[in-house]
Motif scaffolding. Structure first.
Motif, short mmCIF file in Angstrom:
data_model
loop_
_atom_site.label_atom_id
_atom_site.label_comp_id
_atom_site.label_asym_id
_atom_site.label_seq_id
_atom_site.Cartn_x
_atom_site.Cartn_y
_atom_site.Cartn_z
N ALA A 1 0.85 -1.19 0.00
CA ALA A 1 0.00 0.00 0.00
C ALA A 1 0.89 1.24 0.00
O ALA A 1 1.34 1.70 1.05
CB ALA A 1 -0.93 -0.01 1.22
N LEU A 2 1.17 1.76 -1.17
CA LEU A 2 2.04 2.92 -1.30
C LEU A 2 1.27 4.20 -1.04
O LEU A 2 0.07 4.28 -1.29
CB LEU A 2 2.65 2.95 -2.70
N ARG A 3 1.97 5.21 -0.54
CA ARG A 3 1.32 6.49 -0.29
C ARG A 3 2.27 7.62 -0.70
O ARG A 3 3.48 7.45 -0.82
CB ARG A 3 0.93 6.62 1.18
N GLU A 4 1.68 8.78 -0.88
CA GLU A 4 2.43 9.98 -1.24
C GLU A 4 2.70 10.82 0.01
O GLU A 4 1.85 10.85 0.90
CB GLU A 4 1.57 10.79 -2.23
N PRO A 5 3.90 11.44 0.12
CA PRO A 5 5.03 11.42 -0.81
C PRO A 5 5.81 10.10 -0.70
O PRO A 5 5.92 9.52 0.38
CB PRO A 5 5.88 12.60 -0.35
N LEU A 6 6.35 9.68 -1.84
CA LEU A 6 7.00 8.38 -1.94
C LEU A 6 8.42 8.56 -2.46
O LEU A 6 8.64 9.23 -3.47
CB LEU A 6 6.20 7.47 -2.88
N ALA A 7 9.37 7.95 -1.77
CA ALA A 7 10.76 7.93 -2.21
C ALA A 7 11.15 6.49 -2.51
O ALA A 7 11.10 5.63 -1.62
CB ALA A 7 11.68 8.52 -1.16
#
Length: 283
Positions: A223-229
């Protein structure tokens, strides 16, 4: 302490699964006396940036933040600049293609354009907006790969690329050509200590995801979220231990084919596509 960086070496290996090839010295096999003159003269970090090729030079000419010191053009290149209404900004020196060949070596595809320019300033990591996508490069040394990654980063509207001051190629020459103008579009943030930089990103709310074949989960299932590095490891070594420990999570890129490893620049494209899609940035 001498901070001069080593000459560019093309390693061209794989990432995440099997080590990169060690490569060979960049000048091996080049006839004596044909070594690019600019690399001998301006290989230090304080020297001018060397730019060549149509997209690389014209993007620099159109970037008001880039100070152009010197511009060499062939007649055909000068004519094309005029047809495209691109301001040369400085009085160019008209030369034959062979004169640029002599500066760069016979294998460089310069398309009749060669420029010397000042480096662009490196933004402070604390000034990065906490939004969108950021790429972090953990000592990736091949300028071809870094340039290709920068080009993909520009295509995916990456906000910045964070890299180390040491053990990474200068933003000049082969890297600039491979980036095809992306140097002018994606800020390059140079840091002394990558773990501290990642900690700063974590503290500012970034989700820092390291990419490694030993990652606990597939990137596409997180589950990716912003901000993303997204953090990419070096050729051969992958992510360093402290880098892995500082990331929020370490993920892998699962692929259905028999070949399970990708060149790092190709892996970057895949990771950027997954990240941008999951964050809803593709619209």
């Amino acid at each position: 302490m001498n901070d001069r960086k080593p000459p560019f070496r093309h390693t061209g290996g794989k990432t995440f699964d099997k080590p990169f090839d060690k490569g060979r010295p960049a000048d091996k096999g080049r006839p004596a006396g044909r070594r690019p003159a600019w690399r001998e003269r301006e290989s230090g970090p304080d020297g001018p940036v060397i730019l060549y090729g149509w997209h690389t030079v014209t993007m620099a000419l159109q970037n008001p933040k880039r100070r152009i010191r010197k511009l060499l053009l062939t007649e055909n290149a000068a004519r094309r600049l005029a047809e495209d209404s691109i301001d040369s900004r400085v009085t160019p020196e008209m030369v034959r293609p062979s004169e640029i060949d002599h500066l760069l070596g016979p294998d460089a595809v310069h398309q009749g354009l060669f420029a010397e320019a000042d480096p662009l300033p490196s933004p402070d990591i604390e000034t990065l907006a906490a939004e969108g996508l950021v790429l972090v490069l953990d000592q990736i040394t091949d300028p071809h790969n870094v340039g290709a990654i920068m080009r993909s980063a520009a295509a995916f509207a990456v906000k910045a690329i964070v890299t180390t001051a040491r053990h990474s190629p200068e933003a000049t020459g082969v890297l600039a050509k491979s980036a095809s103008g992306a140097l002018e579009l994606v800020p390059l943030v140079t840091v002394q200590n990558l773990a501290r930089a990642l900690t700063a990103l974590n503290e500012r709310g970034f989700m820092t995801v390291g990419l490694d074949s030993e990652g606990s989960e597939n990137l596409s299932s997180i589950a990716l979220r912003e901000p993303l590095a997204l953090v990419l490891g070096a050729e051969g070594k992958g992510l360093r231990q402290l880098t892995r420990e500082t990331c929020s999570v370490v993920a892998r890129l699962d692929m259905p084919g028999l070949i399970k490893s990708l060149n790092v620049s190709n892996a970057a494209v895949l990771a950027l596509y997954i990240g941008a899609t999951r964050l809803g940035l593709m619209a």
